[in-house]
Design an enzyme around this catalytic site. Structure first.
Site, PDB file in Angstrom:
ATOM      1  N   SER A   1       1.265  -1.110  -0.225  1.00 53.89           N
ATOM      2  CA  SER A   1       0.174  -0.167   0.243  1.00 53.89           C
ATOM      3  C   SER A   1       0.677   1.308  -0.188  1.00 53.89           C
ATOM      4  O   SER A   1       1.551   1.617   0.669  1.00 53.89           O
ATOM      5  CB  SER A   1      -1.143   0.287   1.006  1.00 53.89           C
ATOM      6  OG  SER A   1      -1.110   1.247   1.429  1.00 53.89           O
ATOM      7  N   GLY A   2      -0.012   2.165  -1.204  1.00 55.17           N
ATOM      8  CA  GLY A   2       1.685   3.326  -1.233  1.00 55.17           C
ATOM      9  C   GLY A   2       2.586   3.454  -1.593  1.00 55.17           C
ATOM     10  O   GLY A   2       3.369   4.654  -1.960  1.00 55.17           O
TER      11      GLY A   2
ATOM     12  N   THR B   1      -1.145   2.667  -8.466  1.00 55.39           N
ATOM     13  CA  THR B   1      -2.492   3.132  -8.874  1.00 55.39           C
ATOM     14  C   THR B   1      -1.978   4.490  -9.610  1.00 55.39           C
ATOM     15  O   THR B   1      -2.417   4.464 -10.647  1.00 55.39           O
ATOM     16  CB  THR B   1      -3.965   4.133  -7.499  1.00 55.39           C
ATOM     17  OG1 THR B   1      -3.780   2.825  -6.827  1.00 55.39           O
ATOM     18  CG2 THR B   1      -4.366   4.435  -8.491  1.00 55.39           C
TER      19      THR B   1
ATOM     20  N   ASN C   1      -1.314   5.411   2.669  1.00 53.85           N
ATOM     21  CA  ASN C   1      -1.991   5.669   2.046  1.00 53.85           C
ATOM     22  C   ASN C   1      -2.812   7.057   1.993  1.00 53.85           C
ATOM     23  O   ASN C   1      -3.620   6.090   2.469  1.00 53.85           O
ATOM     24  CB  ASN C   1      -1.349   5.023   0.914  1.00 53.85           C
ATOM     25  CG  ASN C   1      -2.040   5.186  -0.111  1.00 53.85           C
ATOM     26  OD1 ASN C   1      -1.518   6.828  -0.867  1.00 53.85           O
ATOM     27  ND2 ASN C   1      -1.978   4.653  -2.120  1.00 53.85           N
TER      28      ASN C   1
ATOM     29  N   SER D   1      -5.460   5.711  -0.517  1.00 50.92           N
ATOM     30  CA  SER D   1      -4.901   4.025  -0.385  1.00 50.92           C
ATOM     31  C   SER D   1      -6.276   3.284  -1.558  1.00 50.92           C
ATOM     32  O   SER D   1      -7.180   4.091  -1.012  1.00 50.92           O
ATOM     33  CB  SER D   1      -4.700   3.951   0.812  1.00 50.92           C
ATOM     34  OG  SER D   1      -5.083   2.033   0.542  1.00 50.92           O
ATOM     35  N   SER D   2      -6.291   2.631  -2.387  1.00 50.26           N
ATOM     36  CA  SER D   2      -7.371   2.074  -3.034  1.00 50.26           C
ATOM     37  C   SER D   2      -7.652   0.471  -2.265  1.00 50.26           C
ATOM     38  O   SER D   2      -7.499   0.063  -1.791  1.00 50.26           O
ATOM     39  CB  SER D   2      -6.769   1.711  -4.516  1.00 50.26           C
ATOM     40  OG  SER D   2      -5.709   1.895  -4.791  1.00 50.26           O
TER      41      SER D   2
ATOM     42  N   GLY E   1      -2.481  -3.312  -2.229  1.00 49.62           N
ATOM     43  CA  GLY E   1      -0.860  -4.238  -2.100  1.00 49.62           C
ATOM     44  C   GLY E   1      -1.572  -4.772  -0.414  1.00 49.62           C
ATOM     45  O   GLY E   1      -2.079  -4.486   0.380  1.00 49.62           O
TER      46      GLY E   1
ATOM     47  N   GLU F   1      -0.870  -5.295   2.768  1.00 48.84           N
ATOM     48  CA  GLU F   1      -0.501  -4.386   4.480  1.00 48.84           C
ATOM     49  C   GLU F   1      -0.965  -4.763   5.532  1.00 48.84           C
ATOM     50  O   GLU F   1      -1.565  -5.980   5.477  1.00 48.84           O
ATOM     51  CB  GLU F   1      -1.975  -2.779   4.302  1.00 48.84           C
ATOM     52  CG  GLU F   1      -2.955  -3.574   4.029  1.00 48.84           C
ATOM     53  CD  GLU F   1      -4.328  -2.624   3.794  1.00 48.84           C
ATOM     54  OE1 GLU F   1      -3.411  -1.427   3.311  1.00 48.84           O
ATOM     55  OE2 GLU F   1      -4.983  -2.647   4.240  1.00 48.84           O
TER      56      GLU F   1
HETATM   57  N1  LIG Z   1       5.805   7.716  -9.938  1.00 52.44           N
HETATM   58  C1  LIG Z   1       5.288   8.963  -8.758  1.00 52.44           C
HETATM   59  N2  LIG Z   1       5.929  10.256  -8.845  1.00 52.44           N
HETATM   60  C2  LIG Z   1       5.387  10.772  -8.152  1.00 52.44           C
HETATM   61  N3  LIG Z   1       4.369  10.621  -6.512  1.00 52.44           N
HETATM   62  C3  LIG Z   1       4.625   9.381  -6.378  1.00 52.44           C
HETATM   63  C4  LIG Z   1       4.386   8.276  -7.751  1.00 52.44           C
HETATM   64  N4  LIG Z   1       3.885   7.194  -7.737  1.00 52.44           N
HETATM   65  C5  LIG Z   1       3.673   7.046  -6.253  1.00 52.44           C
HETATM   66  N5  LIG Z   1       3.128   8.542  -5.365  1.00 52.44           N
HETATM   67  C6  LIG Z   1       2.930   8.880  -4.450  1.00 52.44           C
HETATM   68  O1  LIG Z   1       2.753   8.186  -4.100  1.00 52.44           O
HETATM   69  C7  LIG Z   1       1.022   8.231  -3.369  1.00 52.44           C
HETATM   70  C8  LIG Z   1       0.209   6.382  -3.555  1.00 52.44           C
HETATM   71  O2  LIG Z   1       0.721   6.095  -4.571  1.00 52.44           O
HETATM   72  P1  LIG Z   1      -0.628   5.390  -5.094  1.00 52.44           P
HETATM   73  O3  LIG Z   1      -1.830   6.015  -4.550  1.00 52.44           O
HETATM   74  O4  LIG Z   1      -0.185   4.610  -6.779  1.00 52.44           O
HETATM   75  O5  LIG Z   1      -0.297   3.907  -4.188  1.00 52.44           O
HETATM   76  P2  LIG Z   1      -1.093   2.169  -4.642  1.00 52.44           P
HETATM   77  O6  LIG Z   1      -0.410   1.587  -4.567  1.00 52.44           O
HETATM   78  O7  LIG Z   1      -2.316   2.612  -5.572  1.00 52.44           O
HETATM   79  O8  LIG Z   1      -1.273   2.209  -2.619  1.00 52.44           O
HETATM   80  P3  LIG Z   1      -2.871   1.079  -2.656  1.00 52.44           P
HETATM   81  O9  LIG Z   1      -2.043  -0.013  -2.426  1.00 52.44           O
HETATM   82  O10 LIG Z   1      -2.895   1.845  -0.604  1.00 52.44           O
HETATM   83  O11 LIG Z   1      -3.887   2.123  -3.432  1.00 52.44           O
HETATM   84  C9  LIG Z   1       0.074   9.329  -4.221  1.00 52.44           C
HETATM   85  O12 LIG Z   1      -0.164   9.482  -3.867  1.00 52.44           O
HETATM   86  C10 LIG Z   1       1.652  10.081  -4.977  1.00 52.44           C
HETATM   87  O13 LIG Z   1       1.556  10.605  -4.067  1.00 52.44           O
HETATM   88 MG   LIG Z   2      -3.908   1.981  -4.917  1.00 46.14          MG
END
Ligand SMILES: Nc1ncnc2c1ncn2[C@@H]1O[C@H](COP(=O)(O)OP(=O)(O)OP(=O)(O)O)[C@@H](O)[C@H]1O
Ligand SMILES: [Mg+2]
Length: 1006
Positions: A112-113, A117, A162, A165-166, A389, A391
């Protein structure tokens, strides 16, 4: 599939910032892996490959690598040509799909994070820009892009890990037609974390949409929904105590969502219903219960309940009943059993969760409808899997169990696919498979999902078991059944009730279910009407449903070609530029990255199709450069032999070469780099030469062109000139031929020319003297007359000029010459020569005459004197004497002596020869006894002397020109003669006959 193991770009860049492809690490240790990752991360290089797998580290800051320019850079470019990027992976998947016309999916995993996404959004954006587009396609594309904010508003929430977070799993198919246009999409959603609706851990929030509505909703709308603009007012929003988060702008997001809803075709009525449900959930959360004396639950606030019944369009009384009583069937009778407060709260929360959960599913359905492509033609898809992800919290509930189970399942799929792919490749290439040590998580998956023995089965059993079942009894069962399992650990958290079983059951009390089936809210009615109210069959538990959906997902994925993105979280504080090594090491481990690397390297670090390998490295071997004409495999064999590869360092497959160690490849690459520079220089020189040649050729062509033009001009001029000449010559000839005729058109020009020509000639060649009678130019026929006139004119003119130029002296001279001419012309040979010699007054000046002589003859007037040679009469001895002519006599003088005086009266005749000599004989009268005989003299100025004499003494007629011999009287009566002849030398001598012999030279003929 797996594409080629594209690492040439990585090779080139390896000395710059770490290694772009982990496969090329010298040693496959975790330390080397981490160090490379760290090195790159410190330079904001968040992407690194393991073969075609992309490792991405969350930078927690905006990098300038996601713009249109960057996208264009990666479009259609081979994987290995550019540094690792998510666009490269997206583009490669897309082009492989187009080329092979098959289906693909991109599995994005990570905790997660970690950025899953975000990654999926980047891919979607890339396709939106890179795929061909039309207006129609653009709307589909907009819908796909705009489905994200809606689903994120309803399905994402701020968690401890996050801020966005999805809380649901999402698999989205992007459909492409054969042209590569994105023509449709379809989403599958997995297990929304509904418990969040009613409960949030400290520091976490409910789903974004609640805050967006309360913060951003228009006044009217809030009024209509009975809401206050204050999150603190709602129990469902305040448990985490962090309704406001700095990183989230709910008001802005509200606008985005409202706009997105329109784009995905959700009309105003449905939008109102949708927000009615969201609001009803908030109101439900505020419904509180009291207990009466019997411990039964009572509603203490009817106004909130009324809002719920109002918004859902259900009867308020029945709703109240449903929340405080349970219907029990007892012998065909329905009995109402009152709830305790706990039960009432449970029922309330169950309703809230069910409403929200079903609405979410409805939303996905709607989005799918809007993105659906009804065209039946075959399409290929690229699936994007963005699942929640891994967690791990301090307290982990049913949701974490499901989420992590899902991740294990995907890891299993990943292992199977990559291992399979590798093994298949080895098999296909005819290379012996060398087993790799890696952890296979199948044992964990089995632990969870095995029929009858797995955790899910036991949980389901526990849910069904009659009697008092709690999480604790469930835990005991687990320990009993799988206590010995090597991967099973239990933690007892006595005071934490996490409601595993309740959540698994996810039961909605029957009477409530019946009630909302009749809801006036169309969405609610649609969502719940599918549930058969009369069905006695117990619905499948949540875990079992989830298990089946994952099974289905696995099947979907197995049928497609896989691409992987492994997202890593750099640190827990969401801070940019920080890399928490422990955290990373942990993720690298459970994501099995090292294992993947090892599998990927399984004995051979590098493999490449013969054609490609040969194409890159052929400059390194003279036999393969610049062209290898034979089979590529043989070319590669020759090449590596030349490079000195040892037999155990590489293997030749059917279509690829396999290289065991990166160092072998590095050596080759180094050689290539060196060679490339040399080649570049050579090519550059060649190219410059080529350019110069081209330039020269161009100039030459230009010169030739100019020359041709010039020659043309010249030729035209020449032609004109010739034509003119022909005309002139023709005219000339015609004129010539008709020159005799009277002036006419044919000859007029010719005649004019002839005239002019003659006159010109004449002008330049006029006779210079009157005497010249030969120089006159002979005239052409037409000018005969003119010429004659001109000639006369000219001579007259010359005569006049001449006459005018004559002086009195000259006149006297001429008159004398005239006398000379009358005497000698045509008679004496030396005459013509003398004509040009002017006569002088005297040849001896008076000073040169002796004084005594002068005194003697002065009164006679000396007229002329000349030196002579006098020949004696006896011996013809020559004596130089002066001869003086006076008015009356000629004197022969020797110094002061007058030797002889010849009176003119006694001078009877004068004889000269006809030759060139200067002999003069004075014939003196006989009667004078004083005379000594004839006087014989030689004078150089014969003509002058005799002319003067004849004029002074009037003797013109006395002078005789004699041929051969002159008789002379030596004394009275004694005769002799002077004989003349011609010879080579002039001589005067006394001949044997006693005559004076005079030899003259012949006169020069003129
Ligand atoms: N390529 C990137 N560039 C800049 N910031 C990023 C990037 N990828 C992720 N982030 C930062 O990290 C945060 C978390 O990313 P994201 O929501 O994609 O995580 P996730 O893997 O989907 O988590 P979850 O499993 O909780 O959904 C985003 O809101 C953003 O602030
Ligand atoms: Mg996500």
């Amino acid at each position: 599939m797996q594409g080629q193991l594209d690492m040439e770009g990585a090779l080139t860049a390896r000395d710059q910032v770490g290694i772009q492809d982990f496969v090329l690490l010298d040693e496959t240790t975790e330390a080397a892996f981490l160090s490379n990752l760290k090195k790159r991360f410190s330079r904001d290089l968040i992407y690194t490959y393991i073969g075609t797998l992309l490792v991405s580290v969350n930078p927690y800051k905006d990098l300038d690598i996601y713009n249109k320019k960057e996208m264009e850079l990666y479009m259609g470019v081979n994987f290995f040509e550019l540094p690792p990027h998510i666009y490269a992976l997206a583009d490669n998947a897309y082009h492989t799909m187009l080329a092979e016309f098959n289906n693909h999916f991109i599995l994005i995993s990570g905790e997660s994070g970690a950025g899953k996404t975000e990654a999926s959004k980047k891919i979607l954006q890339y396709y939106a820009v890179s795929c061909p587009s039309t207006t129609l396609l653009n709307t589909v594309r907009d819908k796909m892009l705009m489905s994200n904010p809606v689903l994120e508003a309803f399905g994402n929430a701020k968690t401890l890990k996050n801020d966005n977070s999805s809380r649901f799993g999402k698999y989205m198919d992007i459909q492409f037609d054969s042209q590569g246009d994105a023509v449709g999409g379809h989403i599958l959603n997995y297990l929304l974390e509904k418990s969040r609706v009613v409960h949030q851990n400290h520091g976490e929030r409910n789903f974004h949409i609640f805050y967006q509505l309360v913060e951003g909703g228009e006044e009217d709308l809030l009024h209509q929904l009975g809401l206050h603009r204050d999150c603190q007012h709602y129990n469902y929003l305040t448990q985490g105590e962090c309704a406001i988060v700095s990183s989230i702008n709910d008001r802005n997001d509200w606008k985005t969502v409202k706009n997105a809803l329109q784009i995905i075709n959700i009309d105003e009525i449905n939008t109102n219903h949708l927000f009615g449900i969201v609001a009803s959930v908030l109101h439900l959360g505020n419904v509180q219960f009291d207990s009466n004396s019997k411990g039964h639950a009572l509603l203490n606030n009817n106004s909130e309940l009324r809002w719920v019944s109002n918004l859902l369009g259900v009867d308020a009384h029945r709703l109240q009943e449903g929340l405080t009583y349970r219907k029990i069937e007892a012998r065909k009778d329905l009995v109402l059993s009152p709830f305790t407060i706990d039960h009432a709260i449970y029922a309330r929360d169950a309703l809230a969760k069910a409403l929200y959960g079903q609405t979410f599913t409805w939303l996905v359905k709607r989005i799918n409808e809007s993105m659906e492509n009804k065209d039946p033609s075959r399409k290929t898809v690229i699936g994007l899997l963005d699942i929640y992800g891994f967690e791990v919290f301090y307290v982990n509930s049913f949701e974490q169990f499901c989420i992590n189970y899902c991740n294990e399942k995907l890891q299993q799929l990943f292992i199977q696919l990559t291992l399979k792919a590798e093994q298949e490749e080895y098999e296909a290439e005819g290379i012996e498979w060398e087993p790799v040590q890696f952890f296979n998580n199948k044992i964990i998956c089995d632990l969870i999902e095995e029929k009858h023995r797995g955790i899910i089965s036991i949980m389901d059993e526990e849910c069904l078991r009659p009697g008092d079942v709690t999480d604790l009894t469930f835990l005991e069962r687990l320990e009993e059944k799988m206590g010995n399992h090597p991967h099973f650990v239990t933690h007892k958290l006595a005071d934490k009730m996490t409601r595993f079983l309740d959540k698994n059951n996810d039961l909605l009390y029957r009477n409530i279910k019946d009630l909302i089936c009749q809801s006036k809210n169309a969405i609610v009615r649609e969502c719940f009407s599918t549930v058969d109210p009369d069905s006695r069959r117990r619905p499948e538990t949540v875990a079992t449903q989830f298990k089946s959906s994952l099974l289905k997902l696995t099947e979907i994925l197995m049928a497609k070609e896989a691409w992987y993105i492994r997202c890593l979280k750099s640190n827990e504080m969401k801070q940019p530029g920080q890399l928490d090594e422990t955290l990373i090491r942990h993720q690298v481990k459970y994501l099995g990255l090292m294992e993947h690397l090892r599998v990927r390297r399984a004995g051979f670090a590098y493999r490449r199709k013969y054609e490609i390998f040969l194409k890159r490295y052929k400059p390194l071997c003279p036999a393969t450069w610049p062209h290898w004409r034979g089979v590529p495999a043989e070319g590669v064999e020759v090449l590596v032999q030349h490079l000195g590869y040892l037999p155990n360092e590489y293997k030749m497959g059917r279509t690829k070469i396999f290289i065991r160690h990166p160092r072998t490849l590095y050596a080759t690459e180094d050689a290539y780099e060196k060679c490339k520079h040399e080649l570049a220089t050579r090519l550059q020189a060649k190219y410059r030469g080529y350019r110069a040649k081209g330039e020269f050729r161009k100039q030459k062509e230009a010169a030739t062109k100019i020359e041709t033009c010039w020659r043309g001009v010249q030729a035209r001029k020449e032609r004109e000139k010739r034509a003119w000449a022909v005309k002139v010559i023709k005219k000339f000839i015609k004129g010539y031929m008709t020159r005799g005729q009277l002036k006419n058109t044919d000859n007029s020009e010719y005649l004019a020319f002839v005239r002019q020509n003659y006159l010109n000639r004449l002008k330049n060649n006029l006779p210079k003297t009157v005497l010249d009678k030969t120089t006159w130019q002979s005239p052409p026929a037409v000018l005969t007359e003119t010429s004659e006139i001109l000639r006369k004119l000219h001579y007259r003119l010359m005569v006049r000029k001449y006459v005018r130029g004559i002086t009195p002296q000259k006149k006297a001279q001429l008159q004398m010459k005239l006398v000379t001419s009358s005497i000698f012309k045509g008679k004496k040979d030396s005459y013509p020569q003398s004509v040009a010699q002017p006569f002088v007054n005297t040849r001896i000046s008076e000073q040169d005459i002796n004084m005594r002589v002068l005194q003697t003859i002065r009164n006679e007037h000396i007229k002329y004197s000349v030196p002579v040679i006098k020949y004696d009469r006896n011996g013809f001895k020559p004596r130089p004497r002066q001869l003086i002519l006076t008015q009356t006599a000629a004197y022969v003088i020797e110094e002061a002596k007058i030797k002889q005086r010849v009176l003119y009266t006694t001078l009877k005749g004068i004889s000269v020869s006809n030759l060139t000599d200067g002999m003069i004989v004075f014939h003196i009268t006989d009667g004078d006894p004083k005379q000594k005989g004839d006087l014989i003299m030689q004078c150089d100025h014969l003509f002058e002397f005799l002319t003067k004499l004849s004029l002074i003494a009037n003797k013109q007629n006395a002078i005789k020109v004699v041929q051969g011999s002159i008789k002379i009287e030596i004394q009275a009566g004694k005769e002799s003669a002077v004989d003349f002849s011609t010879g080579l030398e002039p001589m005067v001598y006394k001949a044997k006959n006693g005559h004076l012999m005079v030899v003259a030279t012949r006169a020069r003929t003129r």
